[in-house]
Write an enzyme that holds these catalytic residues in place. Structure first.
Site, PDB file in Angstrom:
ATOM      1  N   ASN A  84      32.747  33.766  52.740  1.00 51.63           N
ATOM      2  CA  ASN A  84      32.786  32.458  52.100  1.00 51.63           C
ATOM      3  C   ASN A  84      34.199  31.859  52.209  1.00 51.63           C
ATOM      4  OD1 ASN A  84      31.840  30.277  50.536  1.00 51.63           O
ATOM      5  ND2 ASN A  84      30.389  31.666  49.537  1.00 51.63           N
ATOM      6  N   HIS A 114      55.657  44.885  49.676  1.00 48.04           N
ATOM      7  CA  HIS A 114      57.118  44.993  49.688  1.00 48.04           C
ATOM      8  C   HIS A 114      57.571  46.100  48.740  1.00 48.04           C
ATOM      9  CE1 HIS A 114      57.443  41.330  52.012  1.00 48.04           C
ATOM     10  NE2 HIS A 114      56.596  40.758  51.185  1.00 48.04           N
ATOM     11  N   LYS A 179      37.431  50.432  39.534  1.00 52.85           N
ATOM     12  CA  LYS A 179      36.938  51.818  39.361  1.00 52.85           C
ATOM     13  C   LYS A 179      35.433  51.824  39.609  1.00 52.85           C
ATOM     14  CE  LYS A 179      40.559  53.377  36.626  1.00 52.85           C
ATOM     15  NZ  LYS A 179      41.638  54.066  37.231  1.00 52.85           N
TER      16      LYS A 179
END
Ligand SMILES: CC(=O)SCCNC(=O)CCNC(=O)[C@H](O)C(C)(C)COP(=O)(O)OP(=O)(O)OC[C@H]1O[C@@H](n2cnc3c(N)ncnc32)[C@H](O)[C@@H]1OP(=O)(O)O
Length: 193
Positions: A84, A114, A179
């Site tokens: 989408n 980073h 999870k």
């Protein structure tokens, strides 16, 4: 080692200031821009532009505009792909996506990150780890996948999830951080009947 070779080896590398990487990203972003400005019903042009951009894309795909990526040549996608609007793939490392993968709006697949250390970060250093999405996976809207994650076959990631660790096959997973919520079972065939 060039900065590109360091990235491929999973080492810290300088993304912000390396002329070769800047050139390659610029070329990629020109193609993304071309894609995003194509007429919605220019189906041939849209297919050809995605084939020019990605290293592999299978048959029968739809990628709603706009979409953005950094290099394109690190992206491999199987058959029957649907994404989408507003897909962002930061393909500093390889992104491998299987067959029949559905991606909701505003999703991000981010191979790059980073250092937390401010001095390294301000030097322009970053790392990039590959991301793999198996076959028959559905990412709900707004899902973000972090560097190095793998998602197993047939799994569904609920909308809004931030996926920081790999998720196995055949489960519904969700949340921040994402999870496993439960397995997807035969009972799910009956759910919407
Ligand atoms: C390709 C495209 O363009 S898709 C278009 C965009 N559409 C979407 O993004 C919709 C995505 N849909 C979702 O995220 C839905 O919530 C689904 C599919 C995950 C719900 O799946 P269901 O099987 O109906 O799960 P169900 O509603 O039974 O919820 C199971 C558990 O997951 C939890 N859950 C559901 N959605 C989420 C979520 N987004 N984040 C965190 N937890 C969630 C529920 O609260 C529930 O927890 P509980 O057992 O403690 O009550």
């Amino acid at each position: 080692m060039t900065e590109k070779e360091k990235a491929k080896a999973g080492l810290l590398y300088n993304n912000n200031h390396d002329p070769q990487l800047i050139k390659e990203r610029t070329e990629c972003k020109k193609i993304c821009r071309k894609y995003n400005l194509l007429e919605i019903d220019d189906f041939e042009g849209r297919e050809a532009t995605i084939r020019e951009l990605f290293s592999k894309i299978g048959k029968d795909f739809v990628i709603e505009q706009p979409m953005y990526c950094d290099y394109g040549y690190n992206i491999e996608i199987g058959d029957h792909f649907f994404s989408n609007h507003n897909l962002v793939i930061l393909d500093e490392a390889k992104v491998t996506i299987g067959d029949y993968v559905f991606i909701g709006p505003d999703c991000g697949i981010y191979t790059a990150g980073h250092p937390l250390d401010v001095e390294q970060r301000n030097e322009g250093l970053e790392y990039a780890y590959p991301i793999t999405i198996g076959h028959n996976v559905w990412l709900g809207g707004g899902v973000k996948i972090m560097p190095g994650v793998a998602i197993g076959d047939n799994t569904v990631i609920a909308s809004g999830s931030i996926v920081t660790k790999s998720i196995p096959s055949n489960v519904l997973a969700g949340g921040v951080p994402c999870k496993v919520i439960r397995e997807i079972t035969e009972a799910d065939k009956e759910k919407y009947k």
